[in-house]
Design a protein around this motif. Structure first.
Motif, PDB file in Angstrom:
ATOM      1  N   UNK A  26      68.957 144.482  49.922  1.00  0.00           N
ATOM      2  CA  UNK A  26      67.975 145.555  49.012  1.00  0.00           C
ATOM      3  C   UNK A  26      68.012 147.016  49.760  1.00  0.00           C
ATOM      4  N   UNK A  27      68.541 147.025  50.633  1.00  0.00           N
ATOM      5  CA  UNK A  27      68.615 148.626  51.206  1.00  0.00           C
ATOM      6  C   UNK A  27      69.808 149.236  50.837  1.00  0.00           C
ATOM      7  N   UNK A  28      70.555 148.539  50.183  1.00  0.00           N
ATOM      8  CA  UNK A  28      71.811 148.883  49.615  1.00  0.00           C
ATOM      9  C   UNK A  28      73.089 148.531  50.461  1.00  0.00           C
ATOM     10  N   UNK A  29      73.096 147.785  51.339  1.00  0.00           N
ATOM     11  CA  UNK A  29      74.211 147.262  51.969  1.00  0.00           C
ATOM     12  C   UNK A  29      74.768 145.953  51.634  1.00  0.00           C
ATOM     13  N   UNK A  30      75.984 145.834  51.078  1.00  0.00           N
ATOM     14  CA  UNK A  30      76.438 144.640  50.424  1.00  0.00           C
ATOM     15  C   UNK A  30      76.458 143.545  51.277  1.00  0.00           C
ATOM     16  N   UNK A  31      76.117 142.492  51.348  1.00  0.00           N
ATOM     17  CA  UNK A  31      76.286 140.945  51.865  1.00  0.00           C
ATOM     18  C   UNK A  31      77.472 139.982  51.228  1.00  0.00           C
ATOM     19  N   UNK A  32      78.228 139.484  51.998  1.00  0.00           N
ATOM     20  CA  UNK A  32      78.866 138.311  51.454  1.00  0.00           C
ATOM     21  C   UNK A  32      79.018 137.203  52.202  1.00  0.00           C
ATOM     22  N   UNK A  33      78.420 136.160  51.933  1.00  0.00           N
ATOM     23  CA  UNK A  33      78.611 134.721  52.723  1.00  0.00           C
ATOM     24  C   UNK A  33      79.807 134.295  52.784  1.00  0.00           C
ATOM     25  N   UNK A  34      80.443 134.156  53.941  1.00  0.00           N
ATOM     26  CA  UNK A  34      81.762 133.396  53.966  1.00  0.00           C
ATOM     27  C   UNK A  34      81.607 131.864  54.292  1.00  0.00           C
ATOM     28  N   UNK A  35      82.632 131.096  53.919  1.00  0.00           N
ATOM     29  CA  UNK A  35      82.565 129.657  54.028  1.00  0.00           C
ATOM     30  C   UNK A  35      81.200 128.901  53.567  1.00  0.00           C
ATOM     31  N   UNK A  36      80.665 129.485  52.493  1.00  0.00           N
ATOM     32  CA  UNK A  36      79.447 128.577  51.886  1.00  0.00           C
ATOM     33  C   UNK A  36      79.939 127.472  51.353  1.00  0.00           C
ATOM     34  N   UNK A  37      79.198 126.197  51.937  1.00  0.00           N
ATOM     35  CA  UNK A  37      79.793 124.991  51.963  1.00  0.00           C
ATOM     36  C   UNK A  37      79.360 124.061  50.819  1.00  0.00           C
ATOM     37  N   UNK A  38      78.553 124.613  49.730  1.00  0.00           N
ATOM     38  CA  UNK A  38      77.964 123.874  48.667  1.00  0.00           C
ATOM     39  C   UNK A  38      78.290 124.614  47.447  1.00  0.00           C
ATOM     40  N   UNK A  39      79.645 124.658  46.673  1.00  0.00           N
ATOM     41  CA  UNK A  39      79.766 125.668  45.368  1.00  0.00           C
ATOM     42  C   UNK A  39      79.059 125.327  44.263  1.00  0.00           C
ATOM     43  N   UNK A  40      78.526 124.064  44.531  1.00  0.00           N
ATOM     44  CA  UNK A  40      77.809 123.570  43.221  1.00  0.00           C
ATOM     45  C   UNK A  40      76.070 124.202  43.562  1.00  0.00           C
ATOM     46  N   UNK A  41      75.990 124.741  44.626  1.00  0.00           N
ATOM     47  CA  UNK A  41      74.525 125.278  44.926  1.00  0.00           C
ATOM     48  C   UNK A  41      74.613 126.706  45.362  1.00  0.00           C
ATOM     49  N   UNK A  42      74.936 127.532  44.486  1.00  0.00           N
ATOM     50  CA  UNK A  42      74.889 128.898  44.724  1.00  0.00           C
ATOM     51  C   UNK A  42      73.702 129.267  45.684  1.00  0.00           C
ATOM     52  N   UNK A  43      74.030 130.169  46.831  1.00  0.00           N
ATOM     53  CA  UNK A  43      73.007 130.640  47.699  1.00  0.00           C
ATOM     54  C   UNK A  43      72.118 131.745  47.099  1.00  0.00           C
ATOM     55  N   UNK A  44      72.306 132.453  46.147  1.00  0.00           N
ATOM     56  CA  UNK A  44      71.583 133.592  45.924  1.00  0.00           C
ATOM     57  C   UNK A  44      71.991 134.771  46.510  1.00  0.00           C
ATOM     58  N   UNK A  45      73.196 134.870  47.087  1.00  0.00           N
ATOM     59  CA  UNK A  45      73.915 136.025  47.560  1.00  0.00           C
ATOM     60  C   UNK A  45      75.286 135.931  47.271  1.00  0.00           C
ATOM     61  N   UNK A  46      75.883 136.892  47.251  1.00  0.00           N
ATOM     62  CA  UNK A  46      77.451 136.979  47.018  1.00  0.00           C
ATOM     63  C   UNK A  46      77.975 136.150  48.056  1.00  0.00           C
ATOM     64  N   UNK A  47      78.978 135.298  47.596  1.00  0.00           N
ATOM     65  CA  UNK A  47      79.401 134.316  48.621  1.00  0.00           C
ATOM     66  C   UNK A  47      81.042 134.083  48.295  1.00  0.00           C
TER      67      UNK A  47
END
Length: 345
Positions: free
Chosen positions: A136-157
């Motif tokens: 929210x402060x303007x720095x993009x976040x990407x989660x790597x190796x998210x383990x549940x493709x059918x359950x999006x985490x609410x962050x880019x991943x």
């Protein structure tokens, strides 16, 4: 150390022209460009990255947050990330949290948006509230190796179907005739390896086989060793052990050796990930490989897209618009640590 202004005087141009040449921006004639580059070489000028970040409000670096640099997977993944980032002109800062959320928060506060343009996050035990606040402060976040493709985490991943990985491991053992299978889960019951174990359970239940004993242990060789000894001492009829990661699987092979069991003659062992040690162990470890290099490439590309589009600058995006990239599926890699089940000992 020479300054940018000294390079400009040496080349007979303005500091802005030197800056444009070094950043490959603006229209600079070939002769002038070469004169600037010759001046840079003659003076030994090197850009001050921290000063550039403060002056421009952005940095040519990306941060990669990992939970433990001692885990061999993370150096391998970091190498893949570094190669992908370098191809786009970025450097990578490795932030080791030692599985401590407070250390992770300190990294986010001190590096995100200042020394790094964006943050790649592996399984670093970070509080999602801290990640959302950073975004929210303007720095993009990407989660790597998210383990549940059918359950999006609410962050880019970038997601990997680890449930399928567990299913592939279980199906392989079943195909070899194993019906007495123990399991080592390298996290808490609700932890990051839960999806892997769920996939394994899906496979054995579909075959009408009891899921067997399970031990939750640290995601380390020693954790796997201790858990495997406990499983084998509690149930000597086990003919196979499934581990949710390669390190516990290697520990299980060590435990088998100390108990006088041969692998795979007396006990088959299978893991997940396919780290370098899995290929170099003796016997070589059968595992379910995840596309580590592909995930690194997807994660860096996604983070660059978010940086260039100023994702998050206006606050949190709607969940429906949060991007997810899904890697190619995990693949079974059969090596020497698994074989046909022998009769119960």
């Amino acid at each position: 150390m020479p300054t940018l202004s000294e390079v400009a005087r040496h080349a007979g141009v303005t500091p802005a022209t030197v800056s444009n040449v070094l950043r490959n921006r603006g229209r600079v004639g070939a002769t002038t460009r070469q004169r600037v580059l010759d001046a840079v070489d003659a003076l030994g000028y090197r850009p001050h990255l921290a000063a550039r970040a403060l002056a421009e409000g952005r940095a040519p670096t990306l941060a990669l947050m990992v939970s433990s640099i001692a885990n061999p997977f993370y150096p391998e993944f970091a190498l893949a990330v570094e190669r992908a980032a370098r191809s786009s002109g970025h450097f990578v800062i490795i932030c080791n949290t030692n599985e401590d959320p407070l250390t992770g928060r300190a990294y986010l506060d001190q590096i995100a948006g200042t020394l790094s343009e964006g943050v790649l996050v592996t399984n670093a035990n970070l509080d999602f509230a801290d990640l959302h606040a950073t975004e929210s402060r303007g720095t993009p976040i990407v989660l790597c190796m998210w383990e549940r493709p059918n359950e999006p985490p609410g962050l880019p991943c970038v997601a990997v179907d680890f449930r399928l990985a567990g299913e592939l491991a279980g199906t392989h053992l079943l195909a070899l005739g194993h019906r007495r299978i123990g399991a080592i889960v390298g996290s808490k019951a609700s932890g990051i390896h839960a999806a892997r174990y769920e996939g394994f359970v899906d496979a054995v239940r579909a075959a009408g086989v009891p899921k067997g004993r399970v031990k939750h242990a640290p995601d380390t060789i020693q954790g796997g060793y201790t858990a495997a000894r406990a499983l084998l001492e509690a149930d000597p009829t086990l003919t196979a052990i499934f581990a949710t990661n390669d390190l516990p699987a290697l520990g299980a092979m060590h435990a088998a050796a100390d108990l006088g069991l041969s692998v795979p003659g007396d006990l088959s062992v299978i893991g997940i990930t396919d780290i370098q040690l899995a290929r170099e162990s003796r016997p070589a470890l059968t595992t379910v490989a995840v596309p580590t290099v592909e995930v690194a490439d997807l994660a860096v590309d996604l983070l660059r897209e978010l940086i260039e589009s100023s994702y998050g600058q206006a606050g949190r995006q709607l969940a429906a618009s949060v991007p997810m990239r899904i890697s190619s599926p995990p693949q079974l890699v059969v090596r020497a640590s698994t074989g046909p089940a022998r009769q119960a000992r």
